[in-house]
Scaffold this active site. Structure first.
Site, PDB file in Angstrom:
ATOM      1  N   HIS A 102       0.626 116.750  71.265  1.00  0.00           N
ATOM      2  CA  HIS A 102      -0.391 116.429  72.286  1.00  0.00           C
ATOM      3  C   HIS A 102      -0.857 117.738  72.924  1.00  0.00           C
ATOM      4  O   HIS A 102      -0.145 118.749  72.879  1.00  0.00           O
ATOM      5  CB  HIS A 102       0.212 115.587  73.406  1.00  0.00           C
ATOM      6  CG  HIS A 102       0.762 114.254  73.006  1.00  0.00           C
ATOM      7  ND1 HIS A 102       0.023 113.263  72.398  1.00  0.00           N
ATOM      8  CD2 HIS A 102       2.016 113.745  73.163  1.00  0.00           C
ATOM      9  CE1 HIS A 102       0.786 112.198  72.191  1.00  0.00           C
ATOM     10  NE2 HIS A 102       1.995 112.460  72.646  1.00  0.00           N
ATOM     11  N   CYS A 124       7.020 111.312  76.308  1.00  0.00           N
ATOM     12  CA  CYS A 124       6.846 112.748  76.058  1.00  0.00           C
ATOM     13  C   CYS A 124       5.817 113.358  76.984  1.00  0.00           C
ATOM     14  O   CYS A 124       6.009 114.440  77.537  1.00  0.00           O
ATOM     15  CB  CYS A 124       6.414 112.955  74.613  1.00  0.00           C
ATOM     16  SG  CYS A 124       5.016 111.919  74.228  1.00  0.00           S
ATOM     17  N   ASN A 125       4.693 112.641  77.187  1.00  0.00           N
ATOM     18  CA  ASN A 125       3.643 113.190  78.057  1.00  0.00           C
ATOM     19  C   ASN A 125       4.101 113.251  79.513  1.00  0.00           C
ATOM     20  O   ASN A 125       3.893 114.254  80.199  1.00  0.00           O
ATOM     21  CB  ASN A 125       2.373 112.343  77.951  1.00  0.00           C
ATOM     22  CG  ASN A 125       1.612 112.626  76.673  1.00  0.00           C
ATOM     23  OD1 ASN A 125       1.344 113.778  76.352  1.00  0.00           O
ATOM     24  ND2 ASN A 125       1.289 111.598  75.923  1.00  0.00           N
TER      25      ASN A 125
HETATM   26  N1  LIG Z   1       7.493 108.947  68.652  1.00  0.00           N
HETATM   27  C1  LIG Z   1       7.096 109.450  69.786  1.00  0.00           C
HETATM   28  O1  LIG Z   1       6.154 110.236  69.847  1.00  0.00           O
HETATM   29  C2  LIG Z   1       7.788 109.100  71.055  1.00  0.00           C
HETATM   30  C3  LIG Z   1       8.382 107.872  71.221  1.00  0.00           C
HETATM   31  N2  LIG Z   1       8.967 107.585  72.420  1.00  0.00           N
HETATM   32  C4  LIG Z   1       9.576 106.275  72.659  1.00  0.00           C
HETATM   33  O2  LIG Z   1      10.819 106.218  71.970  1.00  0.00           O
HETATM   34  C5  LIG Z   1      11.075 104.874  71.550  1.00  0.00           C
HETATM   35  C6  LIG Z   1      11.302 104.888  70.051  1.00  0.00           C
HETATM   36  O3  LIG Z   1      10.146 105.394  69.488  1.00  0.00           O
HETATM   37  P1  LIG Z   1      10.185 106.034  68.019  1.00  0.00           P
HETATM   38  O4  LIG Z   1      11.482 106.720  67.779  1.00  0.00           O
HETATM   39  O5  LIG Z   1       8.946 106.798  67.860  1.00  0.00           O
HETATM   40  O6  LIG Z   1      10.120 104.720  67.129  1.00  0.00           O
HETATM   41  P2  LIG Z   1      10.459 104.623  65.582  1.00  0.00           P
HETATM   42  O7  LIG Z   1       9.763 103.411  65.093  1.00  0.00           O
HETATM   43  O8  LIG Z   1      10.255 105.918  64.917  1.00  0.00           O
HETATM   44  O9  LIG Z   1      12.024 104.366  65.583  1.00  0.00           O
HETATM   45  C7  LIG Z   1      12.557 103.192  66.127  1.00  0.00           C
HETATM   46  C8  LIG Z   1      13.617 102.748  65.155  1.00  0.00           C
HETATM   47  O10 LIG Z   1      14.269 101.603  65.685  1.00  0.00           O
HETATM   48  C9  LIG Z   1      14.711 100.814  64.599  1.00  0.00           C
HETATM   49  N3  LIG Z   1      14.673  99.429  65.029  1.00  0.00           N
HETATM   50  C10 LIG Z   1      13.663  98.551  64.949  1.00  0.00           C
HETATM   51  N4  LIG Z   1      14.051  97.367  65.498  1.00  0.00           N
HETATM   52  C11 LIG Z   1      15.334  97.532  65.913  1.00  0.00           C
HETATM   53  C12 LIG Z   1      16.298  96.706  66.547  1.00  0.00           C
HETATM   54  N5  LIG Z   1      16.013  95.449  66.861  1.00  0.00           N
HETATM   55  N6  LIG Z   1      17.503  97.223  66.836  1.00  0.00           N
HETATM   56  C13 LIG Z   1      17.807  98.500  66.502  1.00  0.00           C
HETATM   57  N7  LIG Z   1      16.939  99.335  65.893  1.00  0.00           N
HETATM   58  C14 LIG Z   1      15.723  98.845  65.609  1.00  0.00           C
HETATM   59  C15 LIG Z   1      13.844 101.128  63.428  1.00  0.00           C
HETATM   60  O11 LIG Z   1      14.700 101.563  62.410  1.00  0.00           O
HETATM   61  P3  LIG Z   1      15.055 100.651  61.205  1.00  0.00           P
HETATM   62  O12 LIG Z   1      14.207  99.418  61.281  1.00  0.00           O
HETATM   63  O13 LIG Z   1      14.765 101.496  60.007  1.00  0.00           O
HETATM   64  O14 LIG Z   1      16.481 100.406  61.425  1.00  0.00           O
HETATM   65  C16 LIG Z   1      13.018 102.345  63.842  1.00  0.00           C
HETATM   66  O15 LIG Z   1      13.160 103.398  62.940  1.00  0.00           O
HETATM   67  C17 LIG Z   1       9.869 104.054  72.021  1.00  0.00           C
HETATM   68  O16 LIG Z   1      10.144 103.531  73.296  1.00  0.00           O
HETATM   69  C18 LIG Z   1       8.769 105.119  72.156  1.00  0.00           C
HETATM   70  O17 LIG Z   1       7.785 104.767  73.094  1.00  0.00           O
HETATM   71  C19 LIG Z   1       9.049 108.494  73.427  1.00  0.00           C
HETATM   72  C20 LIG Z   1       8.502 109.734  73.269  1.00  0.00           C
HETATM   73  C21 LIG Z   1       7.795 110.104  72.105  1.00  0.00           C
HETATM   74  O1  LIG Z   2       2.347 109.716  73.732  1.00  0.00           O
HETATM   75  C1  LIG Z   2       3.167 108.938  74.043  1.00  0.00           C
HETATM   76  O2  LIG Z   2       3.010 107.959  74.890  1.00  0.00           O
HETATM   77  P1  LIG Z   2       1.949 108.105  76.081  1.00  0.00           P
HETATM   78  O3  LIG Z   2       0.713 108.774  75.553  1.00  0.00           O
HETATM   79  O4  LIG Z   2       1.726 106.704  76.458  1.00  0.00           O
HETATM   80  O5  LIG Z   2       2.635 108.957  77.095  1.00  0.00           O
HETATM   81  C2  LIG Z   2       4.458 108.936  73.388  1.00  0.00           C
HETATM   82  O6  LIG Z   2       4.492 110.017  72.512  1.00  0.00           O
HETATM   83  C3  LIG Z   2       4.551 107.678  72.611  1.00  0.00           C
HETATM   84  O7  LIG Z   2       3.454 107.773  71.801  1.00  0.00           O
HETATM   85  P2  LIG Z   2       2.824 106.508  71.175  1.00  0.00           P
HETATM   86  O8  LIG Z   2       3.029 105.382  72.132  1.00  0.00           O
HETATM   87  O9  LIG Z   2       1.370 106.905  71.026  1.00  0.00           O
HETATM   88  O10 LIG Z   2       3.571 106.378  69.897  1.00  0.00           O
END
Ligand SMILES: NC(=O)C1=CN([C@@H]2O[C@H](COP(=O)(O)OP(=O)(O)OC[C@H]3O[C@@H](n4cnc5c(N)ncnc54)[C@H](OP(=O)(O)O)[C@@H]3O)[C@@H](O)[C@H]2O)C=CC1
Ligand SMILES: O=C(OP(=O)(O)O)[C@H](O)COP(=O)(O)O
Length: 355
Positions: free
Chosen positions: A220, A140-141
């Site tokens: 952020h 996101c950042n």
């Molecule tokens: N949140 C944020 O601020 C941001 C996150 N990201 C990136 O996005 C990606 C996901 O982050 P985010 O959505 O926050 O993470 P979350 O933990 O919210 O969601 C990930 C989901 O994946 C599922 N999961 C876990 N293990 C597995 C597996 N082996 N196979 C399939 N599904 C699985 C889990 O669901 P369940 O176990 O319930 O099935 C979980 O809810 C990361 O790379 C993160 O860095 C990027 C930008 C912003």
């Molecule tokens: O802020 C983020 O990553 P970054 O600060 O490493 O760019 C993304 O939102 C993922 O956040 P997190 O890795 O603190 O959950």
């Protein structure tokens, strides 16, 4: 229609699944989860076919009364593209599976840039993704910084960028994160990893970043200084940035003084989950001293990568140009908030699947 599956239905995955459903040229083939939790229930309610991400746990879904459409491999076979939104590091481990079935995949920012064919920000390097097997939508950042640098680089040239990132401690639902009552240099090392991550998009941009973690969850905040290769006026910079659909200049008249009101505003406009897909730049903060530009921008970490995933799907498949894909994505999601204050009122929430 591009058939798209989402593997990892969490904070990012569920938002991307909804965004796919709103696209006229995409069909959501289903979503893969590891457990039948509240998010699984919502997916079923939305009519999303549910797949077992971990086959050994399929019984948990049956016991919870949830009928599975199959296992994650079935989802991969049924899809032209997979969006992997699993926790950081899991996406990279899944690549072997995607390659086995020759299904291109889009990973998220938590994965290593070395694990993919290209990192991706639609406004910056859309064409690099065409024909790639594995693409990474950056975090996101990095998305927010790359979107801002794109018009500045093109119009004025960027000599150096220096950014302080005031990072939220964790998302609202991440109860195991913090800090709760502190302000942390994070990372304490300088520069932070964000600058090098921007360079996966803009290799030639000179950017230094430092990071701080604070007791906040909503968004952020970036304090941005960009030394330009020319000396525009504030009005010229303002016009340049406001011409970008994914940069929202928060007007003084709105009375929005922080991320709390930004989110309240998003919810008031009916945005799903109060999501802000745009960079939110405080219009009053835009200042130019010689060839130095300063501004504040806020990034909704849960949302700004969502339109990027949609464009990455099209870029991978080579179906649309950058301009056309971004326009379709923006229109179907309702990206772009300026007109709420100074133009004709328009829809700013997603089309429904049957629009
Ligand atoms: N949140 C944020 O601020 C941001 C996150 N990201 C990136 O996005 C990606 C996901 O982050 P985010 O959505 O926050 O993470 P979350 O933990 O919210 O969601 C990930 C989901 O994946 C599922 N999961 C876990 N293990 C597995 C597996 N082996 N196979 C399939 N599904 C699985 C889990 O669901 P369940 O176990 O319930 O099935 C979980 O809810 C990361 O790379 C993160 O860095 C990027 C930008 C912003
Ligand atoms: O802020 C983020 O990553 P970054 O600060 O490493 O760019 C993304 O939102 C993922 O956040 P997190 O890795 O603190 O959950």
């Amino acid at each position: 229609m591009i058939r798209v599956g989402v593997n990892g239905y969490g904070t990012i995955g569920k938002r991307v699944a909804d965004a796919i459903r709103a696209q006229p040229d995409m069909k959501l083939t289903g979503v893969a989860k590891t457990r039948p939790n509240y998010e699984a229930e919502a997916a079923v309610r939305k009519g999303y076919p549910l797949y077992a991400a971990i086959p050994e746990r399929s019984d948990q879904f049956t016991d919870a009364g949830i009928d599975l459409a199959g296992e994650v491999e079935d989802l991969i076979i049924a899809s032209d593209v997979i969006v992997d939104a699993t926790p950081s590091g899991v996406g990279e481990a899944n690549c072997e599976l995607y390659e086995t079935y020759d299904t291109p995949a889009i990973l998220q920012g938590g994965e290593s840039a070395d694990a993919v064919d290209t990192s991706f920000v639609a406004r910056a390097n859309y064409d690099k993704a065409e024909g790639a097997d594995i693409v990474r939508v950056v975090s996101c950042n990095t998305t927010g910084l790359s979107r801002l640098l794109a018009p500045l680089q093109e119009e004025y040239g960027v000599e150096k960028a220096r950014v302080t990132l005031i990072r939220r401690g964790g998302d609202p639902g991440q109860v195991d994160r913090g800090p709760i009552n502190d302000i942390l240099p994070d990372p304490v090392t300088v520069p932070s990893h964000h600058g090098p991550d921007v360079k996966t998009i803009y290799p030639d941009v000179d950017i230094d970043t430092v990071g701080v973690k604070v007791p906040a969850t909503l968004m952020h905040l970036h304090s941005v200084n960009v030394t330009l290769a020319s000396q525009p006026t504030v009005a010229e910079v303002r016009q340049l940035l406001s011409d970008e659909s994914r940069l929202f200049l928060v007007p003084e008249v709105a009375g929005i003084d922080g991320t709390g009101k930004l989110k309240e505003f998003a919810m008031d406009t009916g945005r799903p989950r109060g999501d802000l897909w745009e960079n939110c730049i405080w219009d009053e903060s835009i200042a130019v001293e010689g060839n130095d530009l300063y501004l504040f921008q806020s990034i909704h970490q849960e949302a700004d990568v969502v339109p990027e995933n949609i464009d990455a799907i099209r870029a991978l498949t080579g179906r649309e140009t950058q301009e056309d894909s971004m326009a379709i994505t923006d229109d179907r999601l309702g990206v772009g908030l300026e007109s709420l204050f100074d133009g004709p009122r328009r829809r700013v929430v997603p089309h429904s699947a049957d629009d």
